[in-house]
Design a protein around this motif. Structure first.
Motif, PDB file in Angstrom:
ATOM      1  N   SER A  14     -36.081   1.467  39.451  1.00  0.00           N
ATOM      2  CA  SER A  14     -35.913   2.014  40.794  1.00  0.00           C
ATOM      3  C   SER A  14     -36.809   1.253  41.767  1.00  0.00           C
ATOM      4  N   ILE A  15     -36.542   1.425  43.040  1.00  0.00           N
ATOM      5  CA  ILE A  15     -37.355   0.779  44.070  1.00  0.00           C
ATOM      6  C   ILE A  15     -38.729   1.452  44.150  1.00  0.00           C
ATOM      7  N   LYS A  16     -38.777   2.759  43.908  1.00  0.00           N
ATOM      8  CA  LYS A  16     -40.026   3.513  44.005  1.00  0.00           C
ATOM      9  C   LYS A  16     -40.472   4.017  42.627  1.00  0.00           C
ATOM     10  N   CYS A  17     -41.761   4.342  42.550  1.00  0.00           N
ATOM     11  CA  CYS A  17     -42.275   5.019  41.361  1.00  0.00           C
ATOM     12  C   CYS A  17     -41.796   6.466  41.388  1.00  0.00           C
ATOM     13  N   TYR A  18     -41.534   7.007  40.230  1.00  0.00           N
ATOM     14  CA  TYR A  18     -41.241   8.427  40.143  1.00  0.00           C
ATOM     15  C   TYR A  18     -41.708   8.943  38.803  1.00  0.00           C
ATOM     16  N   GLU A  19     -41.809  10.274  38.724  1.00  0.00           N
ATOM     17  CA  GLU A  19     -42.335  10.907  37.519  1.00  0.00           C
ATOM     18  C   GLU A  19     -41.387  11.977  37.024  1.00  0.00           C
ATOM     19  N   ILE A  20     -41.431  12.175  35.717  1.00  0.00           N
ATOM     20  CA  ILE A  20     -40.734  13.296  35.095  1.00  0.00           C
ATOM     21  C   ILE A  20     -41.777  14.058  34.297  1.00  0.00           C
ATOM     22  N   ALA A  21     -41.885  15.357  34.580  1.00  0.00           N
ATOM     23  CA  ALA A  21     -42.856  16.198  33.875  1.00  0.00           C
ATOM     24  C   ALA A  21     -42.238  16.735  32.592  1.00  0.00           C
ATOM     25  N   ASP A  22     -43.051  16.857  31.572  1.00  0.00           N
ATOM     26  CA  ASP A  22     -42.608  17.439  30.312  1.00  0.00           C
ATOM     27  C   ASP A  22     -43.167  18.851  30.227  1.00  0.00           C
ATOM     28  N   SER A  23     -44.324  19.017  29.631  1.00  0.00           N
ATOM     29  CA  SER A  23     -44.959  20.332  29.554  1.00  0.00           C
ATOM     30  C   SER A  23     -46.450  20.158  29.315  1.00  0.00           C
ATOM     31  N   ASP A  24     -47.207  21.205  29.578  1.00  0.00           N
ATOM     32  CA  ASP A  24     -48.653  21.217  29.339  1.00  0.00           C
ATOM     33  C   ASP A  24     -49.385  20.068  30.024  1.00  0.00           C
ATOM     34  N   GLY A  25     -48.883  19.639  31.189  1.00  0.00           N
ATOM     35  CA  GLY A  25     -49.547  18.595  31.952  1.00  0.00           C
ATOM     36  C   GLY A  25     -49.103  17.185  31.625  1.00  0.00           C
ATOM     37  N   LEU A  26     -48.269  17.018  30.588  1.00  0.00           N
ATOM     38  CA  LEU A  26     -47.785  15.691  30.208  1.00  0.00           C
ATOM     39  C   LEU A  26     -46.643  15.282  31.127  1.00  0.00           C
ATOM     40  N   SER A  27     -46.700  14.058  31.629  1.00  0.00           N
ATOM     41  CA  SER A  27     -45.604  13.517  32.426  1.00  0.00           C
ATOM     42  C   SER A  27     -45.468  12.030  32.128  1.00  0.00           C
ATOM     43  N   VAL A  28     -44.381  11.467  32.617  1.00  0.00           N
ATOM     44  CA  VAL A  28     -44.111  10.048  32.452  1.00  0.00           C
ATOM     45  C   VAL A  28     -43.869   9.458  33.836  1.00  0.00           C
ATOM     46  N   ARG A  29     -44.546   8.341  34.122  1.00  0.00           N
ATOM     47  CA  ARG A  29     -44.351   7.643  35.398  1.00  0.00           C
ATOM     48  C   ARG A  29     -43.504   6.401  35.145  1.00  0.00           C
ATOM     49  N   PHE A  30     -42.439   6.269  35.919  1.00  0.00           N
ATOM     50  CA  PHE A  30     -41.552   5.111  35.866  1.00  0.00           C
ATOM     51  C   PHE A  30     -41.851   4.254  37.086  1.00  0.00           C
ATOM     52  N   SER A  31     -42.184   2.985  36.866  1.00  0.00           N
ATOM     53  CA  SER A  31     -42.555   2.070  37.952  1.00  0.00           C
ATOM     54  C   SER A  31     -41.419   1.091  38.232  1.00  0.00           C
ATOM     55  N   PRO A  32     -41.405   0.525  39.450  1.00  0.00           N
ATOM     56  CA  PRO A  32     -40.355  -0.442  39.807  1.00  0.00           C
ATOM     57  C   PRO A  32     -40.297  -1.657  38.874  1.00  0.00           C
ATOM     58  N   ASP A  33     -41.400  -2.009  38.249  1.00  0.00           N
ATOM     59  CA  ASP A  33     -41.400  -3.159  37.332  1.00  0.00           C
ATOM     60  C   ASP A  33     -40.896  -2.779  35.933  1.00  0.00           C
ATOM     61  N   SER A  34     -40.289  -1.596  35.829  1.00  0.00           N
ATOM     62  CA  SER A  34     -39.705  -1.052  34.584  1.00  0.00           C
ATOM     63  C   SER A  34     -40.739  -0.591  33.571  1.00  0.00           C
ATOM     64  N   SER A  35     -42.020  -0.507  33.959  1.00  0.00           N
ATOM     65  CA  SER A  35     -43.015   0.019  33.017  1.00  0.00           C
ATOM     66  C   SER A  35     -42.941   1.548  32.996  1.00  0.00           C
ATOM     67  N   ILE A  36     -43.250   2.102  31.843  1.00  0.00           N
ATOM     68  CA  ILE A  36     -43.223   3.543  31.615  1.00  0.00           C
ATOM     69  C   ILE A  36     -44.601   3.941  31.111  1.00  0.00           C
ATOM     70  N   THR A  37     -45.266   4.854  31.826  1.00  0.00           N
ATOM     71  CA  THR A  37     -46.636   5.238  31.497  1.00  0.00           C
ATOM     72  C   THR A  37     -46.735   6.741  31.279  1.00  0.00           C
ATOM     73  N   PHE A  38     -47.323   7.142  30.150  1.00  0.00           N
ATOM     74  CA  PHE A  38     -47.603   8.554  29.907  1.00  0.00           C
ATOM     75  C   PHE A  38     -48.842   8.942  30.699  1.00  0.00           C
ATOM     76  N   GLN A  39     -48.810  10.141  31.291  1.00  0.00           N
ATOM     77  CA  GLN A  39     -49.936  10.635  32.068  1.00  0.00           C
ATOM     78  C   GLN A  39     -50.214  12.093  31.729  1.00  0.00           C
ATOM     79  N   TYR A  40     -51.456  12.487  31.970  1.00  0.00           N
ATOM     80  CA  TYR A  40     -51.837  13.885  31.863  1.00  0.00           C
ATOM     81  C   TYR A  40     -52.383  14.301  33.224  1.00  0.00           C
TER      82      TYR A  40
END
Length: 91
Positions: A14-40
Motif C-alpha cells: 500500500s502507499i501508506k502504513c497500516y495496522e491490523i490488531a489481533d488480541s492482547d495488544g498484539l498487532s501487525v504493521r504493514f509498510s509501503p516497502d512490503s515489510s511486515i512487523t509484529f508490534q505490542y
C-alpha cells in the motif's frame, strides 16, 4: 481480526502504513516497502507506547504472541518493555 499466515502472506503493498490488531495488544504493521512487523501496544500510567517484536517471517506467527506476552508481563510490573528490550528477547 485474528492473524493467520494466509493473511500475512497475501497482503498487498500500500502507499501508506497500516495496522491490523489481533488480541492482547498484539498487532501487525504493514509498510509501503512490503515489510511486515509484529508490534505490542501498551499503556503505562495512561501513556501509550508501542514496541516492535520483529519482522515477519523472521518472527513466526507462533512466536509473536509469546514475545507479546513477555512484553505485557514487563508492562504489568510497571517496567517499560522498550527500555527492557536490551535485557530481554523482545527482538
Amino acid at each position: 481480526m485474528p492473524l493467520n499466515d494466509k493473511l500475512l502472506k497475501n497482503i498487498k503493498s500500500s502507499i501508506k502504513c497500516y495496522e491490523i490488531a489481533d488480541s492482547d495488544g498484539l498487532s501487525v504493521r504493514f509498510s509501503p516497502d512490503s515489510s511486515i512487523t509484529f508490534q505490542y501496544r501498551f499503556r503505562i500510567i495512561g501513556k501509550q507506547f508501542r514496541v516492535d517484536s520483529g519482522a515477519y517471517p523472521d518472527i513466526s506467527l507462533a512466536e509473536a504472541p509469546e514475545l507479546c506476552r513477555l512484553a505485557r508481563n514487563e508492562a504489568a510490573l510497571g517496567n517499560n518493555p522498550i527500555e527492557e528490550k536490551g535485557t530481554h528477547t523482545f527482538r
